[in-house]
Design an enzyme around this catalytic site. Structure first.
Site, PDB file in Angstrom:
ATOM      1  N   HIS A  59       0.823  -1.214   0.000  1.00 52.50           N
ATOM      2  CA  HIS A  59       0.000   0.000   0.000  1.00 52.50           C
ATOM      3  C   HIS A  59       0.856   1.262   0.000  1.00 52.50           C
ATOM      4  O   HIS A  59       0.360   2.349   0.289  1.00 52.50           O
ATOM      5  CB  HIS A  59      -0.912   0.016   1.226  1.00 52.50           C
ATOM      6  CG  HIS A  59      -1.798  -1.170   1.341  1.00 52.50           C
ATOM      7  ND1 HIS A  59      -2.674  -1.545   0.342  1.00 52.50           N
ATOM      8  CD2 HIS A  59      -1.931  -2.102   2.331  1.00 52.50           C
ATOM      9  CE1 HIS A  59      -3.323  -2.635   0.714  1.00 52.50           C
ATOM     10  NE2 HIS A  59      -2.882  -3.001   1.908  1.00 52.50           N
ATOM     11  N   LYS A 109      -6.617  -0.089  10.320  1.00 51.00           N
ATOM     12  CA  LYS A 109      -7.672  -0.187   9.304  1.00 51.00           C
ATOM     13  C   LYS A 109      -8.581  -1.365   9.643  1.00 51.00           C
ATOM     14  O   LYS A 109      -8.128  -2.389  10.161  1.00 51.00           O
ATOM     15  CB  LYS A 109      -7.060  -0.375   7.908  1.00 51.00           C
ATOM     16  CG  LYS A 109      -6.146   0.756   7.489  1.00 51.00           C
ATOM     17  CD  LYS A 109      -5.720   0.649   6.031  1.00 51.00           C
ATOM     18  CE  LYS A 109      -4.973  -0.632   5.712  1.00 51.00           C
ATOM     19  NZ  LYS A 109      -3.712  -0.778   6.477  1.00 51.00           N
ATOM     20  N   HIS A 221      -6.933  -4.441  -1.631  1.00 56.57           N
ATOM     21  CA  HIS A 221      -6.230  -5.719  -1.638  1.00 56.57           C
ATOM     22  C   HIS A 221      -6.541  -6.515  -2.903  1.00 56.57           C
ATOM     23  O   HIS A 221      -6.376  -7.726  -2.932  1.00 56.57           O
ATOM     24  CB  HIS A 221      -6.604  -6.543  -0.401  1.00 56.57           C
ATOM     25  CG  HIS A 221      -6.271  -5.864   0.882  1.00 56.57           C
ATOM     26  ND1 HIS A 221      -7.204  -5.156   1.611  1.00 56.57           N
ATOM     27  CD2 HIS A 221      -5.096  -5.756   1.550  1.00 56.57           C
ATOM     28  CE1 HIS A 221      -6.621  -4.651   2.685  1.00 56.57           C
ATOM     29  NE2 HIS A 221      -5.340  -4.993   2.673  1.00 56.57           N
ATOM     30  N   CYS A 404       2.088  13.197 -40.877  1.00 56.47           N
ATOM     31  CA  CYS A 404       2.622  14.430 -41.461  1.00 56.47           C
ATOM     32  C   CYS A 404       1.567  15.134 -42.313  1.00 56.47           C
ATOM     33  O   CYS A 404       1.397  16.351 -42.233  1.00 56.47           O
ATOM     34  CB  CYS A 404       3.865  14.126 -42.295  1.00 56.47           C
ATOM     35  SG  CYS A 404       4.621  15.591 -43.031  1.00 56.47           S
ATOM     36  N   GLY A 486      16.224  23.608 -34.324  1.00 54.92           N
ATOM     37  CA  GLY A 486      15.868  22.274 -34.781  1.00 54.92           C
ATOM     38  C   GLY A 486      17.048  21.336 -34.904  1.00 54.92           C
ATOM     39  O   GLY A 486      16.883  20.121 -34.985  1.00 54.92           O
ATOM     40  N   PRO A 557       8.494  13.399 -46.144  1.00 54.67           N
ATOM     41  CA  PRO A 557       7.211  14.090 -46.345  1.00 54.67           C
ATOM     42  C   PRO A 557       7.276  15.583 -46.035  1.00 54.67           C
ATOM     43  O   PRO A 557       6.598  16.385 -46.678  1.00 54.67           O
ATOM     44  CB  PRO A 557       6.258  13.360 -45.388  1.00 54.67           C
ATOM     45  CG  PRO A 557       7.145  12.721 -44.375  1.00 54.67           C
ATOM     46  CD  PRO A 557       8.400  12.364 -45.097  1.00 54.67           C
TER      47      PRO A 557
END
Length: 578
Positions: A59, A109, A221, A404, A486, A557
């Site tokens: 947990h 718990k 669980h 593209c 770039g 392309p």
């Protein structure tokens, strides 16, 4: 077949995980011979109440991530999804008692194994004269009718760690802390939903869901929930969760109504991305506020997981100012988020956009190109790129993700929409600048960024003059910016190859007496030849650079698209007799 896990061994994974946490956190120590983590400054807690919690491993960060000043004193960890042994719980109680604390509160718990083992250890400790109390957390809002076992303890337990820790830090006694925490624990609820189950190391998934199903009301669980529903947009899922949690016909509902003030936890059950978690947090806050609920604090992250379960739980705790003060109290626990002590609801979340700087007067169209021709050129470029969509996509599938053409078509349609608004096209610099912004916003991807860089830089020389030498200089400026950011160069099999080839021809415009169309005609032919030549190049930039050159037997392309743009410009200007 069991699922894959990054472990040394199934048997030792819980020990190894706790050892790793302690090794990387100087504020923690292991208790010799036990799977117990304690504050390393334990001896400074003389005269204070100690807080112990724990349960099965798997947990994380609960519970050991919440050890620290202002939260837990220590944690007893069991094997994955298994209650810790009585002997280790008792050893932890003894350790904090022998350090001089004046009492120990166990925060547990509500699971049968945890109740039994922590309860037995508590009784044994009391028999030894140690002052111990226990608070059992039951915050599950999944079940709508009373069950003998009661509600499960879920992520709301973390809020009890925080509240109890703050009270202990104030110096409050064990009996009073127990009373206060027991009352506060009844003001909250938790509900989970998941896209699939999880798997314990060495085992298979605990349940299976269809591809279009999600599980509502599951535990931590790997156990199944109360209902299976079809996958839906997050807003619908969160609405369903909030409706379920606050429905007064649900015996375990949270009494949240318009005017209520709550602390919200959006808890990753282990396998959700941060992107999904943010979407869910936005929906939960927005939908709660839409119901008139004040979100006093929102905790978003992983607090109590179920291994790798791809799901989320929502916890709502009703709060007033005294409780909120406890939530806000300082803690050194590593897994507790650093939060501003400011209400989520009512806070100004959006800052006004910056104003555009006033535009200086710029040169109007010259060099034989009118604003009417510019409009025709842009329109032809758009129709050309839209017509090439499928062809460019096909070229891109060999080296990219096959989009593209779609990217260029999207940009073209955005430009067409802008042209319908009737923008002024008298200033080339303003036109290029506006196109730059448009492509950055609407085209997307690397192409949008590269065209945006190119057009932004190309616009600068054109602010002063728009004659042919300046258009050549604009092309040079655009290419320089594109290369700078770039990192592509001529010969790298990118759109730059076509642009570069055209730019070399445009240098002729810098000579006295140069004409528009003859130079542009040569530039178009050079750009098309350069685009065709890219099919024989090895990619040096972009996504294609990761592909084997043997697979790249078609033109790039991006280069094809750039050449087509030049062709469209030429055809319009020839028709117009420029």
């Amino acid at each position: 077949m069991s699922s894959k896990k990054m472990v040394n061994s199934v048997e030792g994974c819980a020990d190894d995980a706790l050892a790793g946490l302690v090794a990387s956190n100087p504020d923690l120590q292991l208790l010799q011979g036990h799977r117990v983590a304690l504050r390393s400054d334990l001896d400074t807690l003389k005269g204070r109440v100690a807080l112990l919690s724990g349960g099965g491993s798997g947990h994380e960060p609960a519970h050991a991530g919440f050890i620290g000043k202002g939260m837990l004193t220590g944690v007893i960890a069991g094997s994955v999804f298994a209650s810790p042994p009585v002997g280790s719980i008792l050893a932890a109680i003894r350790a904090v008692a022998q350090a001089g604390t004046v009492g120990t509160l166990l925060i547990v718990k509500n699971y049968t194994g945890d109740r039994l083992n922590f309860g037995l250890a508590m009784e044994q400790a009391k028999a030894e004269g140690i002052s111990v109390e226990m608070v059992i957390v039951e915050d599950d809002s999944a079940f709508t009718v009373l069950k003998k076992a009661g509600r499960r303890g879920l992520c709301g337990t973390v809020l009890i760690h925080k509240v109890a820790g703050a009270l202990a830090e104030e110096g409050m006694g064990l009996e009073e802390i127990t009373k206060r925490v027991s009352v506060i624990a009844k003001t909250m609820g938790t509900l989970g939903v998941s896209l699939s189950s999880c798997s314990v190391p060495g085992a298979t998934h605990t349940f299976e869901l269809a591809a279009d199903e999600i599980e509502l009301g599951l535990g931590i669980h790997g156990e199944a929930g109360v209902r299976r529903i079809k996958i839906a947009p997050v807003d619908q899922i969160v609405t369903l969760m909030l409706d379920h949690m606050t429905n007064t016909s649900n015996i375990f509902h949270v009494p949240v109504r318009s005017g209520s003030s709550v602390v919200l936890i959006v808890n990753n059950l282990g396998g959700l991305s941060f992107l999904e978690l943010g979407i869910i947090a936005d929906a939960a806050i927005r939908l709660l506020e839409g119901r008139g609920v004040k979100v006093a604090r929102a905790l978003v992250g992983t607090f109590m997981s179920a291994l790798e379960m791809p799901g989320v739980s929502l916890t709502l705790m009703l709060v007033d100012e005294p409780v909120l003060k406890l939530i806000d109290a300082e803690t050194t626990a590593k897994a507790w988020p650093h939060m501003a002590k400011v209400s989520v609801t009512g806070r100004k979340r959006i800052r006004a956009a910056p104003t555009e700087p006033p535009e200086a007067p710029e040169a109007t169209a010259a060099g034989g190109v009118t604003s009417k021709q510019m409009a025709l050129v842009l329109d032809r470029i758009c129709t050309t790129l839209i017509g090439l969509e499928e062809h460019l996509n096909a070229l891109d599938r060999a080296a990219g993700d096959g989009d593209c053409g779609s990217t260029h078509s999207r940009a073209a349609k955005a430009i067409q929409g802008w042209l319908k608004e009737g923008p002024s096209l008298t200033s080339p610099a303003q036109v290029l600048s506006r196109l730059s912004v448009l492509l950055l916003e609407r085209m997307g991807g690397s192409s949008g960024a590269l065209y945006g860089l190119f057009l932004t830089a190309a616009a600068q020389p054109l602010k002063a003059k728009t004659d042919l030498p300046t258009w050549s200089a604009a092309m040079d400026a655009g290419l320089e910016s594109m290369q700078k950011y770039g990192k592509a160069a001529p010969g790298d099999r990118t759109m730059l190859d076509s642009l570069w080839a055209a730019a070399q021809e445009f240098q002729a415009w810098k000579s006295p007496g140069a004409s528009l169309l003859p130079v542009l005609t040569k530039a178009v032919k050079s750009a098309e030849a350069a685009a065709e030549a890219t099919k024989n190049m090895e990619a040096g930039a972009g996504r294609a650079s990761y592909i084997s050159s043997a697979q790249l037997d078609q033109p790039d392309p991006g280069a094809v698209a750039a050449a087509a743009i030049f062709r469209a410009i030429l055809e319009v200007l020839q028709t117009q007799g420029a």
